[in-house]
Design a protein around this motif. Structure first.
Motif, PDB file in Angstrom:
ATOM      1  N   ALA A 134       0.981  -1.146  -0.032  1.00 46.92           N
ATOM      2  CA  ALA A 134      -0.027   0.067  -0.036  1.00 46.92           C
ATOM      3  C   ALA A 134       1.007   1.092  -0.206  1.00 46.92           C
ATOM      4  O   ALA A 134       1.808   1.513   0.617  1.00 46.92           O
ATOM      5  CB  ALA A 134      -0.855   0.297   1.190  1.00 46.92           C
ATOM      6  N   PRO A 135       0.562   2.140  -1.003  1.00 53.43           N
ATOM      7  CA  PRO A 135       1.357   3.453  -0.940  1.00 53.43           C
ATOM      8  C   PRO A 135       1.271   4.300   0.375  1.00 53.43           C
ATOM      9  O   PRO A 135       0.364   4.272   1.018  1.00 53.43           O
ATOM     10  CB  PRO A 135       0.693   4.317  -2.187  1.00 53.43           C
ATOM     11  N   GLU A 136       2.498   4.918   0.913  1.00 53.43           N
ATOM     12  CA  GLU A 136       2.597   5.663   1.931  1.00 53.43           C
ATOM     13  C   GLU A 136       2.054   7.030   1.567  1.00 53.43           C
ATOM     14  O   GLU A 136       2.398   7.668   0.369  1.00 53.43           O
ATOM     15  CB  GLU A 136       4.192   5.771   2.463  1.00 53.43           C
ATOM     16  N   THR A 137       1.214   7.654   2.222  1.00 52.10           N
ATOM     17  CA  THR A 137       0.874   9.033   1.958  1.00 52.10           C
ATOM     18  C   THR A 137       2.009  10.135   2.389  1.00 52.10           C
ATOM     19  O   THR A 137       1.827  10.997   1.842  1.00 52.10           O
ATOM     20  CB  THR A 137      -0.449   9.479   2.870  1.00 52.10           C
ATOM     21  N   VAL A 138       2.974   9.678   3.250  1.00 57.15           N
ATOM     22  CA  VAL A 138       4.105  10.305   3.410  1.00 57.15           C
ATOM     23  C   VAL A 138       5.369   9.711   3.127  1.00 57.15           C
ATOM     24  O   VAL A 138       5.553   8.412   3.563  1.00 57.15           O
ATOM     25  CB  VAL A 138       4.159  11.096   4.960  1.00 57.15           C
ATOM     26  N   ALA A 139       6.347  10.077   2.316  1.00 56.16           N
ATOM     27  CA  ALA A 139       7.559   9.697   2.124  1.00 56.16           C
ATOM     28  C   ALA A 139       8.210   8.985   3.084  1.00 56.16           C
ATOM     29  O   ALA A 139       8.780   7.876   3.036  1.00 56.16           O
ATOM     30  CB  ALA A 139       8.226  10.324   1.023  1.00 56.16           C
ATOM     31  N   SER A 140       8.558   9.859   4.146  1.00 56.52           N
ATOM     32  CA  SER A 140       9.346   9.714   5.353  1.00 56.52           C
ATOM     33  C   SER A 140       8.551  10.240   6.598  1.00 56.52           C
ATOM     34  O   SER A 140       8.795  11.309   6.856  1.00 56.52           O
ATOM     35  CB  SER A 140      10.761  10.311   5.270  1.00 56.52           C
ATOM     36  N   PRO A 189       8.972   9.824   9.869  1.00 58.97           N
ATOM     37  CA  PRO A 189       9.920  10.586  11.015  1.00 58.97           C
ATOM     38  C   PRO A 189      10.277  11.902  10.531  1.00 58.97           C
ATOM     39  O   PRO A 189      10.073  13.066  11.437  1.00 58.97           O
ATOM     40  CB  PRO A 189      10.880   9.625  11.107  1.00 58.97           C
ATOM     41  N   THR A 190      10.779  12.090   9.137  1.00 62.14           N
ATOM     42  CA  THR A 190      10.955  13.506   8.753  1.00 62.14           C
ATOM     43  C   THR A 190       9.896  14.319   8.809  1.00 62.14           C
ATOM     44  O   THR A 190      10.009  15.379   9.141  1.00 62.14           O
ATOM     45  CB  THR A 190      11.530  13.479   7.352  1.00 62.14           C
ATOM     46  N   HIS A 191       8.690  13.859   8.495  1.00 60.51           N
ATOM     47  CA  HIS A 191       7.385  14.795   8.504  1.00 60.51           C
ATOM     48  C   HIS A 191       7.092  15.151   9.700  1.00 60.51           C
ATOM     49  O   HIS A 191       6.557  16.236   9.909  1.00 60.51           O
ATOM     50  CB  HIS A 191       6.262  13.835   7.802  1.00 60.51           C
ATOM     51  N   ARG A 192       7.288  14.248  10.685  1.00 61.36           N
ATOM     52  CA  ARG A 192       7.207  14.720  12.137  1.00 61.36           C
ATOM     53  C   ARG A 192       8.031  15.839  12.726  1.00 61.36           C
ATOM     54  O   ARG A 192       7.415  16.707  13.324  1.00 61.36           O
ATOM     55  CB  ARG A 192       7.233  13.598  12.943  1.00 61.36           C
ATOM     56  N   VAL A 193       9.142  15.832  12.039  1.00 59.07           N
ATOM     57  CA  VAL A 193       9.854  16.983  12.584  1.00 59.07           C
ATOM     58  C   VAL A 193       9.556  18.302  11.778  1.00 59.07           C
ATOM     59  O   VAL A 193       9.555  19.180  12.567  1.00 59.07           O
ATOM     60  CB  VAL A 193      11.496  16.763  12.083  1.00 59.07           C
ATOM     61  N   VAL A 194       9.207  18.189  10.723  1.00 57.89           N
ATOM     62  CA  VAL A 194       8.819  19.271   9.909  1.00 57.89           C
ATOM     63  C   VAL A 194       7.485  19.769  10.576  1.00 57.89           C
ATOM     64  O   VAL A 194       7.246  21.258  10.650  1.00 57.89           O
ATOM     65  CB  VAL A 194       8.514  19.015   8.367  1.00 57.89           C
ATOM     66  N   GLN A 195       6.568  19.066  10.909  1.00 55.91           N
ATOM     67  CA  GLN A 195       5.259  19.437  11.578  1.00 55.91           C
ATOM     68  C   GLN A 195       5.595  20.374  12.781  1.00 55.91           C
ATOM     69  O   GLN A 195       5.043  21.372  13.170  1.00 55.91           O
ATOM     70  CB  GLN A 195       4.407  18.147  12.081  1.00 55.91           C
ATOM     71  N   VAL A 196       6.470  19.769  13.632  1.00 56.43           N
ATOM     72  CA  VAL A 196       6.687  20.672  15.028  1.00 56.43           C
ATOM     73  C   VAL A 196       7.546  21.730  14.656  1.00 56.43           C
ATOM     74  O   VAL A 196       7.099  22.921  15.097  1.00 56.43           O
ATOM     75  CB  VAL A 196       7.748  19.594  15.857  1.00 56.43           C
ATOM     76  N   VAL A 197       8.271  21.922  13.646  1.00 53.73           N
ATOM     77  CA  VAL A 197       9.214  23.141  13.256  1.00 53.73           C
ATOM     78  C   VAL A 197       7.997  24.163  12.875  1.00 53.73           C
ATOM     79  O   VAL A 197       8.065  25.374  13.130  1.00 53.73           O
ATOM     80  CB  VAL A 197      10.439  22.748  12.428  1.00 53.73           C
ATOM     81  N   GLU A 198       7.217  23.543  11.872  1.00 46.98           N
ATOM     82  CA  GLU A 198       6.162  24.363  11.170  1.00 46.98           C
ATOM     83  C   GLU A 198       5.312  25.087  12.412  1.00 46.98           C
ATOM     84  O   GLU A 198       5.040  26.160  12.435  1.00 46.98           O
ATOM     85  CB  GLU A 198       5.494  23.910  10.228  1.00 46.98           C
ATOM     86  N   LEU A 199       4.891  24.216  13.117  1.00 47.89           N
ATOM     87  CA  LEU A 199       4.021  24.705  14.302  1.00 47.89           C
ATOM     88  C   LEU A 199       4.743  25.843  15.178  1.00 47.89           C
ATOM     89  O   LEU A 199       3.953  26.996  15.357  1.00 47.89           O
ATOM     90  CB  LEU A 199       3.743  23.628  15.159  1.00 47.89           C
ATOM     91  N   LEU A 200       5.979  25.650  15.595  1.00 45.91           N
ATOM     92  CA  LEU A 200       6.518  26.653  16.448  1.00 45.91           C
ATOM     93  C   LEU A 200       6.836  27.761  15.445  1.00 45.91           C
ATOM     94  O   LEU A 200       6.712  29.030  16.043  1.00 45.91           O
ATOM     95  CB  LEU A 200       7.953  26.106  16.937  1.00 45.91           C
ATOM     96  N   SER A 201       7.109  27.564  14.307  1.00 42.37           N
ATOM     97  CA  SER A 201       7.523  28.838  13.455  1.00 42.37           C
ATOM     98  C   SER A 201       6.195  29.855  12.991  1.00 42.37           C
ATOM     99  O   SER A 201       6.462  31.160  13.048  1.00 42.37           O
ATOM    100  CB  SER A 201       8.063  28.500  11.866  1.00 42.37           C
ATOM    101  N   ARG A 202       5.020  29.112  13.122  1.00 40.26           N
ATOM    102  CA  ARG A 202       3.721  30.021  13.072  1.00 40.26           C
ATOM    103  C   ARG A 202       3.431  30.765  14.287  1.00 40.26           C
ATOM    104  O   ARG A 202       2.515  31.687  14.436  1.00 40.26           O
ATOM    105  CB  ARG A 202       2.607  29.044  12.936  1.00 40.26           C
ATOM    106  N   ARG A 203       4.226  30.478  15.541  1.00 40.69           N
ATOM    107  CA  ARG A 203       4.065  31.471  16.620  1.00 40.69           C
ATOM    108  C   ARG A 203       5.408  31.479  17.088  1.00 40.69           C
ATOM    109  O   ARG A 203       5.703  31.204  18.232  1.00 40.69           O
ATOM    110  CB  ARG A 203       3.175  30.504  17.595  1.00 40.69           C
ATOM    111  N   PRO A 204       5.991  32.299  16.683  1.00 41.21           N
ATOM    112  CA  PRO A 204       7.565  32.628  16.778  1.00 41.21           C
ATOM    113  C   PRO A 204       7.653  33.378  18.250  1.00 41.21           C
ATOM    114  O   PRO A 204       8.666  33.181  18.702  1.00 41.21           O
ATOM    115  CB  PRO A 204       8.096  33.235  15.786  1.00 41.21           C
TER     116      PRO A 204
END
Length: 347
Positions: A63-69, A71-86
């Motif tokens: 079955a195809p993955e909706t996210v290629a990586s 673990p990497t996506h989780r890091v991006v999620q956290v950084v993006e969340l914090l960057s929206r509220r600097p």
């Protein structure tokens, strides 16, 4: 630029438990327990289809993955969340709730980011952006000279007209808001927002595009809007800028309709929803449609890289303007975009 409706957040988030197991990284014992409780079927794995049924995958095909990586996506999620509220520091519970990560995964991601200096943890145990990330961002800016060259002219335009202004850049099949000056009254105008390169968005980009690209863009439009869009593109190219006239009161309804349209629905229903969205949007102004007062949300003028529109200067009056005032604002936005174009050419 036309405000488009992005995905909504997930309702009914699960409560955060202090000792909840990590759903993303189960232990071997947890995996074994799950395997006993839910044995794998011998039939091929099924995948859902838009109609809700399941179609077995061919033997040997995963079955195809909706996210290629993930673990990497989780890091991006956290950084993006914090960057929206600097300016804020967020608690671990808040980060878990807003990202949908498990507590253990979020904690592991933040621990590593803090060790690398990309985030900081204050005395209350809350997290914010760190200087390490700022250093990386400063280095990365060298790869995007347009933003650096546009900042001064954007500030000048915002100060001269006393309205918010933003920079929108072309990024493959999307338009990205990369710089915002002032505080726009419309919530969709925010740094990092991606808008699809599809009708009725990006008219100030498409108006100067080659005929083949223009035809491809028009082919994606609702059939009931194609003729108007074609005329609008000619008008935009003649006067030098696009005008957005969507009333902000329609945004909540548009958001709901767009969410339904982008969900797994049948093609006929998707077409009906697209038509309803088109009905709520009056796309731009043709010359003979301007009256004594005109509702103007944004005015966007193109920035060129060679013969291609690479970006746009977008002024955001979000008010009613006379035809003369609209022409003055269009001229100011066009002059600003021209100044940035010349700076890019002179590099």
């Amino acid at each position: 630029m036309t405000p488009t409706i992005g995905p909504t957040g997930h309702a009914g988030q699960e409560p955060v438990l202090e000792n909840a197991p990590d759903r993303d990284n189960p232990t071997p014992a947890q995996r074994a327990s799950r395997a006993k409780a839910h044995p794998s079927p011998t039939a091929p794995e099924a995948r859902p289809t838009p109609g809700g049924a399941s179609t077995p995958l061919p033997t040997g095909v995963e079955a195809p993955e909706t996210v290629a990586s993930p673990p990497t996506h989780r890091v991006v999620q956290v950084v993006e969340l914090l960057s929206r509220r600097p300016a804020e520091h967020l608690s671990l519970a808040r980060i878990v709730r807003d990202t949908g990560l498990s507590r253990a995964t979020a904690h592991a991601v933040l621990t590593q980011l803090t060790a690398d200096g990309w985030t900081i943890r204050d005395a209350d145990g809350n997290y914010g952006l760190g200087l390490g990330l700022l250093t990386v961002a400063r280095r990365a800016e060298n790869a995007f000279p347009l933003r650096r060259l546009a900042r001064g002219p954007l500030r000048d335009l915002a100060a001269h007209c006393d309205i918010p202004v933003f920079l929108a850049e072309r990024a493959d099949d999307a338009i990205v808001i990369t710089e915002v000056v002032g505080t726009p009254s419309l919530p969709w105008i925010r740094q990092g927002r991606r808008l699809p390169y599809a009708p009725p968005v990006a008219r100030e980009f498409v108006a100067w595009a080659p005929d083949s690209e223009r035809r491809a863009w028009l082919a994606r439009a609702d059939p009931t809007q194609s003729a108007r869009l074609d005329a609008i593109l000619s008008a935009v190219r003649t006067r030098g800028y696009s005008v957005e006239r969507l009333a902000d009161e329609a945004a909540p309804m548009l958001e709901a309709l767009a969410t339904l349209r982008d969900s797994p629905v049948t093609d006929p229903l998707r077409q009906r929803l697209g038509a309803l969205i088109a009905d709520l949007i009056t796309i731009d102004y043709l010359p003979d449609e301007l009256g004594a007062e005109n509702a103007v949300v944004t005015v966007a003028a193109p920035i060129f890289h060679g013969d291609t529109v690479a970006a746009a200067v977008v002024a955001c009056p979000d008010t009613r303007l006379t035809a003369a005032a609209l022409a003055d604002l269009g001229a100011a936005a066009t002059a600003t975009a021209g100044a940035v174009t010349r700076s890019m050419t002179a590099r």
